[in-house]
Structure formats: C-alpha cells, structure tokens
Design an enzyme around this catalytic site. Structure first.
Site, PDB file in Angstrom:
ATOM      1  N   ARG A 118       0.809  -1.233   0.000  1.00 50.45           N
ATOM      2  CA  ARG A 118       0.000   0.000   0.000  1.00 50.45           C
ATOM      3  C   ARG A 118       0.834   1.270   0.000  1.00 50.45           C
ATOM      4  O   ARG A 118       0.398   2.323   0.434  1.00 50.45           O
ATOM      5  CB  ARG A 118      -0.977   0.025   1.180  1.00 50.45           C
ATOM      6  CG  ARG A 118      -1.945  -1.140   1.146  1.00 50.45           C
ATOM      7  CD  ARG A 118      -3.022  -1.037   2.192  1.00 50.45           C
ATOM      8  NE  ARG A 118      -3.794  -2.248   2.195  1.00 50.45           N
ATOM      9  CZ  ARG A 118      -3.451  -3.348   2.861  1.00 50.45           C
ATOM     10  NH1 ARG A 118      -2.351  -3.351   3.586  1.00 50.45           N
ATOM     11  NH2 ARG A 118      -4.208  -4.416   2.804  1.00 50.45           N
ATOM     12  N   LYS A 140       3.522  11.607 -10.864  1.00 52.80           N
ATOM     13  CA  LYS A 140       2.618  10.780 -11.682  1.00 52.80           C
ATOM     14  C   LYS A 140       3.349   9.479 -11.995  1.00 52.80           C
ATOM     15  O   LYS A 140       4.468   9.496 -12.526  1.00 52.80           O
ATOM     16  CB  LYS A 140       2.249  11.489 -12.984  1.00 52.80           C
ATOM     17  CG  LYS A 140       1.162  12.529 -12.821  1.00 52.80           C
ATOM     18  CD  LYS A 140       0.659  13.003 -14.176  1.00 52.80           C
ATOM     19  CE  LYS A 140      -0.431  14.050 -13.998  1.00 52.80           C
ATOM     20  NZ  LYS A 140      -0.892  14.598 -15.297  1.00 52.80           N
ATOM     21  N   GLU A 182      10.235  18.778 -24.260  1.00 53.51           N
ATOM     22  CA  GLU A 182       9.589  19.125 -22.978  1.00 53.51           C
ATOM     23  C   GLU A 182      10.232  20.377 -22.377  1.00 53.51           C
ATOM     24  O   GLU A 182       9.572  21.149 -21.684  1.00 53.51           O
ATOM     25  CB  GLU A 182       9.664  17.952 -21.994  1.00 53.51           C
ATOM     26  CG  GLU A 182       9.031  16.635 -22.485  1.00 53.51           C
ATOM     27  CD  GLU A 182       7.504  16.665 -22.621  1.00 53.51           C
ATOM     28  OE1 GLU A 182       6.876  17.689 -22.270  1.00 53.51           O
ATOM     29  OE2 GLU A 182       6.937  15.661 -23.115  1.00 53.51           O
ATOM     30  N   LYS A 223       8.293  23.009 -13.467  1.00 51.74           N
ATOM     31  CA  LYS A 223       7.416  21.873 -13.147  1.00 51.74           C
ATOM     32  C   LYS A 223       7.152  21.819 -11.646  1.00 51.74           C
ATOM     33  O   LYS A 223       6.021  21.581 -11.211  1.00 51.74           O
ATOM     34  CB  LYS A 223       7.997  20.549 -13.655  1.00 51.74           C
ATOM     35  CG  LYS A 223       7.041  19.399 -13.378  1.00 51.74           C
ATOM     36  CD  LYS A 223       7.086  18.262 -14.342  1.00 51.74           C
ATOM     37  CE  LYS A 223       5.945  17.285 -14.034  1.00 51.74           C
ATOM     38  NZ  LYS A 223       6.013  16.041 -14.744  1.00 51.74           N
ATOM     39  N   GLU A 233      -3.779  17.950 -10.505  1.00 50.94           N
ATOM     40  CA  GLU A 233      -4.382  18.484 -11.723  1.00 50.94           C
ATOM     41  C   GLU A 233      -5.885  18.705 -11.547  1.00 50.94           C
ATOM     42  O   GLU A 233      -6.690  18.315 -12.379  1.00 50.94           O
ATOM     43  CB  GLU A 233      -4.111  17.524 -12.902  1.00 50.94           C
ATOM     44  CG  GLU A 233      -4.154  18.201 -14.243  1.00 50.94           C
ATOM     45  CD  GLU A 233      -3.605  17.342 -15.375  1.00 50.94           C
ATOM     46  OE1 GLU A 233      -2.633  16.592 -15.144  1.00 50.94           O
ATOM     47  OE2 GLU A 233      -4.149  17.427 -16.474  1.00 50.94           O
ATOM     48  N   ARG A 240      -1.857  22.395 -13.250  1.00 50.58           N
ATOM     49  CA  ARG A 240      -1.004  21.347 -13.817  1.00 50.58           C
ATOM     50  C   ARG A 240      -1.342  21.036 -15.274  1.00 50.58           C
ATOM     51  O   ARG A 240      -0.497  20.571 -16.037  1.00 50.58           O
ATOM     52  CB  ARG A 240      -1.134  20.088 -12.941  1.00 50.58           C
ATOM     53  CG  ARG A 240      -0.070  19.079 -13.236  1.00 50.58           C
ATOM     54  CD  ARG A 240       0.050  18.003 -12.170  1.00 50.58           C
ATOM     55  NE  ARG A 240       1.110  17.099 -12.590  1.00 50.58           N
ATOM     56  CZ  ARG A 240       1.759  16.250 -11.827  1.00 50.58           C
ATOM     57  NH1 ARG A 240       1.453  16.167 -10.551  1.00 50.58           N
ATOM     58  NH2 ARG A 240       2.696  15.477 -12.295  1.00 50.58           N
ATOM     59  N   ASN A 244       0.331  20.255 -20.236  1.00 60.43           N
ATOM     60  CA  ASN A 244      -0.116  19.497 -21.411  1.00 60.43           C
ATOM     61  C   ASN A 244      -0.053  20.318 -22.696  1.00 60.43           C
ATOM     62  O   ASN A 244      -0.588  19.888 -23.723  1.00 60.43           O
ATOM     63  CB  ASN A 244      -1.554  18.995 -21.206  1.00 60.43           C
ATOM     64  CG  ASN A 244      -1.626  17.967 -20.099  1.00 60.43           C
ATOM     65  OD1 ASN A 244      -0.644  17.263 -19.843  1.00 60.43           O
ATOM     66  ND2 ASN A 244      -2.753  17.897 -19.418  1.00 60.43           N
ATOM     67  N   HIS A 247       0.194  18.640 -26.007  1.00 61.57           N
ATOM     68  CA  HIS A 247       0.091  17.193 -25.786  1.00 61.57           C
ATOM     69  C   HIS A 247      -1.176  16.555 -26.348  1.00 61.57           C
ATOM     70  O   HIS A 247      -1.165  15.377 -26.677  1.00 61.57           O
ATOM     71  CB  HIS A 247       0.238  16.872 -24.293  1.00 61.57           C
ATOM     72  CG  HIS A 247       1.681  16.841 -23.860  1.00 61.57           C
ATOM     73  ND1 HIS A 247       2.508  17.935 -23.974  1.00 61.57           N
ATOM     74  CD2 HIS A 247       2.458  15.852 -23.342  1.00 61.57           C
ATOM     75  CE1 HIS A 247       3.722  17.620 -23.525  1.00 61.57           C
ATOM     76  NE2 HIS A 247       3.717  16.364 -23.141  1.00 61.57           N
ATOM     77  N   HIS A 251      -0.653  13.406 -28.558  1.00 59.85           N
ATOM     78  CA  HIS A 251      -1.264  12.088 -28.326  1.00 59.85           C
ATOM     79  C   HIS A 251      -1.985  11.613 -29.583  1.00 59.85           C
ATOM     80  O   HIS A 251      -1.950  10.435 -29.933  1.00 59.85           O
ATOM     81  CB  HIS A 251      -2.241  12.141 -27.146  1.00 59.85           C
ATOM     82  CG  HIS A 251      -1.552  12.388 -25.839  1.00 59.85           C
ATOM     83  ND1 HIS A 251      -2.159  13.002 -24.760  1.00 59.85           N
ATOM     84  CD2 HIS A 251      -0.284  12.130 -25.436  1.00 59.85           C
ATOM     85  CE1 HIS A 251      -1.286  13.092 -23.768  1.00 59.85           C
ATOM     86  NE2 HIS A 251      -0.153  12.573 -24.149  1.00 59.85           N
ATOM     87  N   HIS A 264       7.729  10.141 -28.291  1.00 58.29           N
ATOM     88  CA  HIS A 264       6.756  11.043 -27.671  1.00 58.29           C
ATOM     89  C   HIS A 264       7.189  12.511 -27.829  1.00 58.29           C
ATOM     90  O   HIS A 264       6.399  13.370 -28.223  1.00 58.29           O
ATOM     91  CB  HIS A 264       6.606  10.666 -26.192  1.00 58.29           C
ATOM     92  CG  HIS A 264       5.703  11.581 -25.428  1.00 58.29           C
ATOM     93  ND1 HIS A 264       4.351  11.701 -25.696  1.00 58.29           N
ATOM     94  CD2 HIS A 264       5.964  12.457 -24.419  1.00 58.29           C
ATOM     95  CE1 HIS A 264       3.823  12.588 -24.872  1.00 58.29           C
ATOM     96  NE2 HIS A 264       4.781  13.067 -24.087  1.00 58.29           N
TER      97      HIS A 264
END
Ligand code: NAD
Length: 358
Positions: A118, A140, A182, A223, A233, A240, A244, A247, A251, A264
């Site tokens: 956990r 993340k 980035e 960041k 976010e 946040r 993106n 992005h 994507h 990417h």
C-alpha cells in the site's frame, strides 16, 4: 544545484548536477543504515551495462533488478513480476525502491512503490533528459494497458530526485532531442528567458551545450512550481494542465500514426507548433515561426513525416478530451512564457489539424 517541490509532508528535493548520482547513492545508503530495510533498485538494462562501476556501487547495498527501457516494459506483466520479486526478496513496509533509468523505469517503479504494501518510499535517479525535466518530478506514476497509455497509475511522490547530467552523454541523440521538446514546452508555458537562450543557440542544442544544466534546472523549477500549486491536476483552469501544452495534438499524432512511429517528444514538438498556430488563429500570440525555429535548433521535427487520416486524428483528439469531461479544452500561448487553458470550438481545431495533416 537543488530545488524543492513543496507539498507539505510530501515535499522533496531535486538535485541536478554532474555527479548527482553519487549524492543520491549517499542518501540511499544513509537511509539503509538508519532503518536496516531492504533497498531494491529497478534499473534500465542499457544504463546498467553502460555504467558497470556505478552498478557495482549500488549493488553493494541494494538488490538490482534490470528492466528493458522502452514502452513495452510499462505493462501489467512487468509490474506483476516486479511485485513478486519484491516479496520474494523480503522487501517490507520500510523498504525503499530506486528508479534508475528513463521515464519508463521511473513510471513503472513509481507505480510499484505506490502499490507495494500500500505504498513504500522511492527515489528517482533519472538518466534521460525527458525523465530529468519531466517524468521524475511531480509524482505521476503508472503503466500502460492495451486500451491506452498510462491508463493505470497513481500519484506517488518520490522522496528525492537525483538528476546526474553525466548520464546524458550516452543518450542516443534522438532521445536527447525528444527530451528537449519538454524543455521548450516548459519555456513556452512559463520561462521567456529559457526560450530565448535555446533560440539563441549556435548550431544544434546538444548534451555538450554549456546552457544545458541551466535549461534542466529551469524546466524542473517550472514543473516544481506548477505541481506544488496543483498536485493532482484539479484546478478548474490553468494549473497542472498547463504542462499538457501541445500534448493533445501529440497524443493524437502518436495514436493515429501507430505508437512508435514518432518518439513522444517528437510528437510533442509538432504538437507545440500546432498549439502555436491554434493560439495565433484565436488572436493570441503569433509565435509559430519562433517556436519552429527553436524546435529546429533542438533537432526536432516541426511537421509530420507522412499524411495521417483526418477522421482518425479528430477522433483521437475527442477521445483525449472525453477523458477530461467532453469539452475541447486546449492549452494556448498568450505570449512566450505565458500559457492558459481555454475551451476551443471544434471547427477552429479542425482548421489547424487539416493544414498539418496535408
Ligand atoms: N510521470 C510523468 O509525469 C511522465 C511525464 C512524461 C513522460 N512520462 C513517461 O516517460 C516515458 C518515456 O520516458 P523516456 O523517454 O525516458 O523513455 P525510456 O525510459 O524508454 O528511455 C528511452 C531509451 O533510452 C535508453 N536510456 C535511458 N537512459 C540512457 C542513458 N543514460 N544512455 C543511453 N541510453 C539510455 C533506454 O534504455 C531506452 O531505450 C513514457 O512512458 C511516458 O509516458 C511520464
């Protein structure tokens, strides 16, 4: 140089330097000396074979489990295998993991740390530029499932990040350039000086560029600032989600072209140009030419290399947005160094997309 990610009891420090690996090693060793629990280092196999001495130093006090870099390792099977390995090796609630590799090892190990017993602690020791400026910071973590990338995961902050710039010397040039996408994104969102410095590069921005450590520091600082203000976010606008920028287009490029055709970061570079065009069409910053010039300095593409089908592309964009509640909300550029989020009419998006798809 050191930076803080300020998240109350989950705060941590990012150390960025040539030689930061040794500092990381000391921190992990000290932790082990204090609580005597097992340390497991999940390491990128390529990084291990390129750095036998460093692997030996970690191996003195930690178990090392090699994992291949590349998206294929961010999967349930690998996650299940590593979970069993931890149990078999006697890792307990006080154990800590070390993610030593690129974003793939970082995301996978972070998710393992979030889930095992956990939640146990973990350190990030990023070895790709993308991991240093993006994936190792912010908490993340996750894996891919056949239905989509990063669909299973958790927010789980590391307890320390050690970005040793020396690792970038062995990174393939295409991977280095992908990380720069980035960096340029961070500059567009919140750092005019960073953008200007990259744009002013003579020749191609590369791992030997004297400005690189500062570019990494500034990207991480941006960041860290954004994540500290909106960890999960959840801000209604901005927050946040600003990270993106480009992005949604990226994507859609990755999905429509079949994952793997573009790295990417390469898709993000083209996505940044599309976001710049969308911003200009809507009457905000007219900076597409500058964005293209700066991305080219980083050896990044600014156009698609082959035609993509419009219907599939718009479907991919809608799908990306459906996950965020349906509206076509985009990150737009107000001026270089300032971005914001706004709902955009579908036909305005279609106009930009059709120019790029050819
Ligand atoms: N968690 C986040 O916030 C976040 C943000 C952005 C991206 N990501 C994730 O990051 C992943 C991509 O990360 P990546 O681009 O680092 O890919 P990666 O981890 O697959 O590394 C790219 C390649 O470089 C190799 N490599 C790593 N370090 C090296 C070194 N120092 N020298 C030589 N080769 C080296 C790896 O073996 C691999 O082949 C994606 O899965 C993406 O979803 C996560």
């Amino acid at each position: 140089m050191k930076l803080s990610v300020n998240l109350a009891e989950r705060s941590y420090t990012i150390t960025i330097a040539a030689g930061a690996f040794a500092a990381g090693l000391e921190a992990v060793k000290e932790r082990k000396a204090n609580n005597k629990s097992k340390i497991v280092c999940v390491a990128d196999a390529a990084v291990l074979s390129l750095n036998p001495d460093k692997a030996a130093s970690i191996g003195e006090f930690a178990d090392i489990i090699p994992v291949e870099g590349g998206e294929g390792s961010k999967c349930f099977e690998k996650f299940a295998q590593l979970s069993s390995e931890l149990a078999l090796r006697g890792a307990d609630r006080k154990s800590a993991l070390v993610a030593w590799g690129g974003g793939v090892v970082g995301d996978l190990t972070g998710y393992l740390a979030a889930s095992y017993m956990r939640g146990i602690e973990f350190y990030q020791m990023p070895t790709t530029l993308l991991a240093m400026v993006d994936s190792s910071v912010g908490g993340k973590t996750g894996i891919n499932i056949p239905e989509g990338k990063n669909l299973v995961g958790a927010f789980h902050q590391p307890i320390g990040v050690f970005a040793d710039i020396d690792f970038l010397k062995t990174l393939p040039p295409r991977e280095f350039a992908a990380g720069m996408a980035e960096v340029v994104k961070c500059a567009l969102i919140g750092d005019f000086e960073l953008f200007s410095a990259i744009k002013a590069t003579k020749g191609t921005f590369n791992p030997e560029s004297p400005y690189l450590p500062e570019a990494i520091r500034r990207s991480c600082a941006l960041k860290a600032r954004v994540v500290s203000a909106d960890e999960r976010e959840s801000a209604a606008s901005g927050g946040r989600a600003l990270l993106n920028l480009g992005h949604t287009f990226a994507h859609a490029i990755e999905k429509t072209s079949g994952f793997g055709a573009y790295l990417h970061g390469e898709a993000v570079a083209i996505g940044l140009v599309m976001a710049a065009q969308l911003s200009a069409d809507l009457g905000y910053a007219n900076v597409r030419a500058e964005v293209e010039e700066t991305l080219k300095k980083c050896a990044l593409p600014v156009r698609l290399s082959a035609r993509l089908p419009m219907d599939d592309f718009m479907e991919a964009i809608s799908h990306d947005k459906k996950n965020a509640g349906g509206a076509l909300k985009f990150v737009l550029i107000d001026r270089i160094g300032k971005a914001f989020t706004q709902v955009v009419e579908r036909e305005k998006v279609v106009r930009v997309v059709s120019e790029f798809l050819g």
